[in-house]
Design an enzyme around this catalytic site. Structure first.
Site, PDB file in Angstrom:
ATOM      1  N   ASP A  11       3.307  11.116   0.874  1.00 38.18           N
ATOM      2  CA  ASP A  11       4.176  10.265   0.058  1.00 38.18           C
ATOM      3  C   ASP A  11       5.421  11.083  -0.243  1.00 38.18           C
ATOM      4  OD1 ASP A  11       2.425   8.144  -0.039  1.00 38.18           O
ATOM      5  OD2 ASP A  11       1.460   8.797  -1.879  1.00 38.18           O
ATOM      6  N   ASP A 130      -1.278  -2.944  -0.117  1.00 37.81           N
ATOM      7  CA  ASP A 130      -1.906  -2.366  -1.311  1.00 37.81           C
ATOM      8  C   ASP A 130      -2.649  -3.496  -2.007  1.00 37.81           C
ATOM      9  OD1 ASP A 130      -0.576   0.044  -0.796  1.00 37.81           O
ATOM     10  OD2 ASP A 130       1.182  -0.601  -1.922  1.00 37.81           O
TER      11      ASP A 130
END
Length: 251
Positions: A11, A130
């Site tokens: 990330d 997600d």
């Protein structure tokens, strides 16, 4: 049968690799190019970079990072975050990414999946999702870094994404993200029944047993992890060894 893939996830925020729990409390864990090179040398199968601050301001920073990573890493890697158009995807592929992930932008404009698949081929298009379990036991799709409930049913969205030309699903369980309590097997199995394309499992990896379990108990073709690799808690070599011992074919 597709060999199973071990995929570290980086990330990236403002050009640095970060890690948090349940999408918050981010800590800096290093330089993306150094991290990519270290993982490549350690024997990972693929890499995923998700630019979690991706806005038009730092788009060039990301392109630059992709270019540097592509110079030093010779395994497939996926880039996602802030990809809003065919042109955005083109820039990332030209810079050296093998695949590009779309998430919020595909929810806002599902046609983007189709347009990108037609222009570059489905093999380049990853739909990142997600999802979180709701009170009624269904799963909802979340966007905006996991902060906003779209109200869209996960299984309906998977079906649509596949029909539009997605080549791969990157499925993150927000309930499991950063908890190290194991992958969400139920969610993965439910999605796998609808998607005849490769699925990467994400969210919850805490040890080697979890990496083995996801391949023994679901049809996932890739397992994504961040914290356990970033903090050196588990090595890629040991993970592959454990998988081989359980008769799981690895690259």
């Amino acid at each position: 049968m597709l060999k199973k893939r071990i995929i570290p996830c980086l990330d990236v925020k403002d050009g640095r690799v970060v890690k948090g729990v349940n999408f918050v409390n981010l800590t800096d864990v290093g330089d993306p190019v150094d991290a990519a090179r270290a993982y490549y040398e350690a024997g990972c199968d693929e890499l995923v970079f998700l630019d979690i601050t991706a806005t038009s301001d730092n788009r060039e920073t990301t392109v630059d990072m992709v270019r540097h990573v592509a110079d030093q890493v010779f395994i497939p890697f996926t880039v996602g975050g802030g990809i809003r158009s065919v042109d955005d995807m083109n820039k990332m592929l030209k810079a050296g990414a093998d695949k590009v992930a779309v998430n919020s932008s595909a929810i806002a404009n599902p046609q983007l999946i189709k347009d990108c698949a037609e222009k570059f081929g489905s093999q380049c298009v990853v739909v990142a999702i997600d999802a979180r379990k709701e009170a009624d036991d269904s799963w909802h799709v979340y966007v905006a870094g996991g902060r906003k409930d779209t109200g869209i049913d996960l299984l309906a969205w998977v079906k649509e994404a596949v029909q539009l030309g997605a080549g791969e699903i990157l499925l993150t369980s927000m309930d499991k993200d950063g908890t190290k309590s194991g992958f969400d097997l139920d969610m993965l199995n439910a999605v796998a029944q609808l998607a005849d394309i490769p699925i990467i499992a994400s969210g919850g990896a805490g040890n080697m047993e979890h990496m083995v379990e996801i391949f023994e108990k679901t049809p996932a073709t890739g397992a994504l992890a961040a914290s356990i690799f970033h903090y050196g808690e588990v090595s890629i070599a040991d993970t592959k060894k454990a998988m081989k011992e359980h008769g799981i074919e690895v690259r």
